[in-house]
Design an enzyme around this catalytic site. Structure first.
Site, PDB file in Angstrom:
ATOM      1  N   ASP A 108       0.868  -1.191   0.000  1.00  0.00           N
ATOM      2  CA  ASP A 108       0.000   0.000   0.000  1.00  0.00           C
ATOM      3  C   ASP A 108       0.893   1.226   0.000  1.00  0.00           C
ATOM      4  OD1 ASP A 108      -2.415   1.535   0.171  1.00  0.00           O
ATOM      5  OD2 ASP A 108      -2.002   1.874   2.285  1.00  0.00           O
ATOM      6  N   SER A 109       0.306   2.370  -0.352  1.00  0.00           N
ATOM      7  CA  SER A 109       1.057   3.621  -0.297  1.00  0.00           C
ATOM      8  C   SER A 109       1.487   3.937   1.137  1.00  0.00           C
ATOM      9  CB  SER A 109       0.203   4.769  -0.843  1.00  0.00           C
ATOM     10  OG  SER A 109      -0.974   4.877  -0.068  1.00  0.00           O
ATOM     11  N   TYR A 125      -0.810   8.566  -2.551  1.00  0.00           N
ATOM     12  CA  TYR A 125      -0.769   8.382  -4.000  1.00  0.00           C
ATOM     13  C   TYR A 125      -2.011   8.993  -4.679  1.00  0.00           C
ATOM     14  CZ  TYR A 125       2.877   4.651  -4.041  1.00  0.00           C
ATOM     15  OH  TYR A 125       4.033   3.915  -3.947  1.00  0.00           O
ATOM     16  N   GLY A 126      -3.065   9.175  -3.870  1.00  0.00           N
ATOM     17  CA  GLY A 126      -4.397   9.470  -4.407  1.00  0.00           C
ATOM     18  C   GLY A 126      -4.508  10.634  -5.381  1.00  0.00           C
ATOM     19  N   CYS A 132      -4.283  -1.470  -2.195  1.00  0.00           N
ATOM     20  CA  CYS A 132      -4.436  -0.027  -2.402  1.00  0.00           C
ATOM     21  C   CYS A 132      -5.305   0.141  -3.646  1.00  0.00           C
ATOM     22  CB  CYS A 132      -3.045   0.583  -2.623  1.00  0.00           C
ATOM     23  SG  CYS A 132      -3.075   2.325  -3.072  1.00  0.00           S
ATOM     24  N   ASN A 133      -6.427   0.830  -3.473  1.00  0.00           N
ATOM     25  CA  ASN A 133      -7.335   1.011  -4.605  1.00  0.00           C
ATOM     26  C   ASN A 133      -6.730   1.886  -5.680  1.00  0.00           C
ATOM     27  OD1 ASN A 133     -10.265  -0.072  -3.847  1.00  0.00           O
ATOM     28  ND2 ASN A 133      -9.196   0.612  -2.018  1.00  0.00           N
ATOM     29  N   THR A 134      -5.994   2.912  -5.249  1.00  0.00           N
ATOM     30  CA  THR A 134      -5.408   3.846  -6.221  1.00  0.00           C
ATOM     31  C   THR A 134      -4.420   3.097  -7.116  1.00  0.00           C
ATOM     32  OG1 THR A 134      -5.620   5.510  -4.495  1.00  0.00           O
ATOM     33  CG2 THR A 134      -4.290   6.093  -6.409  1.00  0.00           C
ATOM     34  N   GLU A 166      -2.929   9.084   7.713  1.00  0.00           N
ATOM     35  CA  GLU A 166      -1.460   9.020   7.736  1.00  0.00           C
ATOM     36  C   GLU A 166      -0.887   9.856   8.880  1.00  0.00           C
ATOM     37  OE1 GLU A 166       1.097   7.455   5.548  1.00  0.00           O
ATOM     38  OE2 GLU A 166      -0.625   6.158   5.172  1.00  0.00           O
ATOM     39  N   CYS A 208     -11.085   2.776  -0.308  1.00  0.00           N
ATOM     40  CA  CYS A 208      -9.700   3.170  -0.066  1.00  0.00           C
ATOM     41  C   CYS A 208      -9.333   2.431   1.207  1.00  0.00           C
ATOM     42  CB  CYS A 208      -9.578   4.671   0.136  1.00  0.00           C
ATOM     43  SG  CYS A 208      -7.944   5.164   0.741  1.00  0.00           S
ATOM     44  N   THR A 209      -8.209   1.746   1.183  1.00  0.00           N
ATOM     45  CA  THR A 209      -7.889   0.877   2.320  1.00  0.00           C
ATOM     46  C   THR A 209      -7.518   1.663   3.576  1.00  0.00           C
ATOM     47  OG1 THR A 209      -5.633   0.635   1.464  1.00  0.00           O
ATOM     48  CG2 THR A 209      -7.232  -1.074   0.873  1.00  0.00           C
ATOM     49  N   HIS A 210      -7.330   2.973   3.440  1.00  0.00           N
ATOM     50  CA  HIS A 210      -7.102   3.803   4.623  1.00  0.00           C
ATOM     51  C   HIS A 210      -8.416   4.108   5.370  1.00  0.00           C
ATOM     52  CE1 HIS A 210      -3.153   4.639   2.910  1.00  0.00           C
ATOM     53  NE2 HIS A 210      -2.835   5.382   3.959  1.00  0.00           N
TER      54      HIS A 210
HETATM   55  N1  DGL Z   1      -4.875   3.041   0.629  1.00  0.00           N
HETATM   56  C1  DGL Z   1      -4.856   3.711  -0.648  1.00  0.00           C
HETATM   57  C2  DGL Z   1      -6.113   3.366  -1.451  1.00  0.00           C
HETATM   58  O1  DGL Z   1      -6.715   2.374  -1.174  1.00  0.00           O
HETATM   59  C3  DGL Z   1      -4.604   5.139  -0.362  1.00  0.00           C
HETATM   60  C4  DGL Z   1      -4.203   5.916  -1.524  1.00  0.00           C
HETATM   61  C5  DGL Z   1      -3.369   7.130  -1.231  1.00  0.00           C
HETATM   62  O2  DGL Z   1      -2.202   6.972  -0.900  1.00  0.00           O
HETATM   63  O3  DGL Z   1      -3.882   8.225  -1.450  1.00  0.00           O
HETATM   64  O4  DGL Z   1      -6.517   4.011  -2.350  1.00  0.00           O
END
Ligand code: DGL
Length: 282
Positions: free
Chosen positions: A16-17, A48-49, A79-81, A164, A198-200
């Site tokens: 993940d990011s 990353y978003g 990570c979805n992004t 974060e 988004c996994t966050h």
């Molecule tokens: N956990 C990432 C996701 O699922 C976060 C992306 C990010 O870093 O903005 O999209």
């Protein structure tokens, strides 16, 4: 320097990011505790978003290659992004060049395969990063399995920063969470299933729930991804046979490991020890 030949193979890599992928890893480890896992959070370059397609692709590929070099045979982009912006190119261009058994899976497909079954009203809401929402991956993928389901999307650009930076509660967090929850329901009050794409975002669950209309189901991906991973391994015995079963866990970050350990232990639900790794340029 460790010779790469001495590195044990057969691990599952989870990427993940930043911290978000730990919510997915928790569910995967609970469901499939027998395997060896290596987590990588690219915290130094998160979020990353809001980044371009090319940037997310290059960062993700660097991290996937690092996980492969550390003995991962299967990598999950938790990570979805990254799943929305990098997975297809990695699967269609980079993996064929390697011409080996290594594989990369994302989180969007396993989620959409099941999401349509959860709605009674036929309207689902998707909360994600700018990158995930703009890619249109959810409406496109969901239409393949459930063409009759209506999808409303809302980008929540601040939410990954809040997680974060450990700002999961408080007045400021309430403000940014309420803003986007209100907006998606104003757009379509018939939404009965709201996906945290988004996994966050599961780390903001308590705050999100404060602002949800009654009866709306809030869906996190961890369980869905774990279930589909078990299914994937059942359908791919050649991959399953390669996986080691030593219960090994390793946590790695491109940023400060002490900070990562403190946060990640809370998110993962048990104390962890992290190592710093240098990947790409920050
Ligand atoms: N956990 C990432 C996701 O699922 C976060 C992306 C990010 O870093 O903005 O999209």
């Amino acid at each position: 320097m460790t010779n790469s030949k001495e590195i044990a193979q057969g691990k599952i890599g989870i990427f993940d990011s930043g911290y978000g992928g730990l919510t997915v890893m928790r569910s995967i480890v609970d469901a499939l505790p027998q395997y060896d896992y290596l987590y990588l959070g690219d915290n130094a370059r998160a979020p990353y978003g809001n980044r371009s397609f090319d940037t997310v692709y290059h960062y993700t590929l660097e991290c996937v290659n690092w996980l492969f070099d550390q003995g991962c045979d299967l990598v999950i982009l938790a990570c979805n992004t990254a799943s929305a912006k990098a997975l297809r190119q990695i699967q269609q261009v980079d993996l064929p060049k390697r011409n080996d058994h290594k594989r990369v899976l994302g989180v969007i497909r396993p989620t959409t395969e099941q999401l349509g079954h959860m709605t009674a009203s036929g309207v689902v809401g998707v909360l994600g990063t700018e990158g995930t929402v703009r890619s249109g991956s959810y409406p496109i993928e969901l239409a393949k399995f459930f063409p009759e389901v209506v999808v409303e999307q809302e980008a929540c650009p601040m939410w990954v920063y809040l997680v974060e930076h450990n700002q999961r509660k408080g007045e400021g967090t309430d403000y940014f969470v309420k803003q986007h929850v209100d907006r998606i329901f104003q757009r379509n009050p018939r939404i009965d299933t709201l996906l945290l794409a988004c996994t966050h975002y599961p780390l903001l669950t308590e705050t999100i729930e404060k602002f949800l209309p009654e009866g709306v189901k809030l869906v996190s991906q961890g369980g869905l991804v774990a279930e589909r991973l078990a299914d994937y391994l059942g359908r791919h015995p050649e991959m399953e046979a390669r996986l080691r079963r030593a219960g090994f866990r390793s946590f790695n970050t491109t940023d400060d490991p002490q900070t990562f350990e403190k946060q990640a232990s809370v998110f993962f639900g048990e104390p962890i020890v992290a190592s710093h790794v240098e990947i790409g340029q920050h």
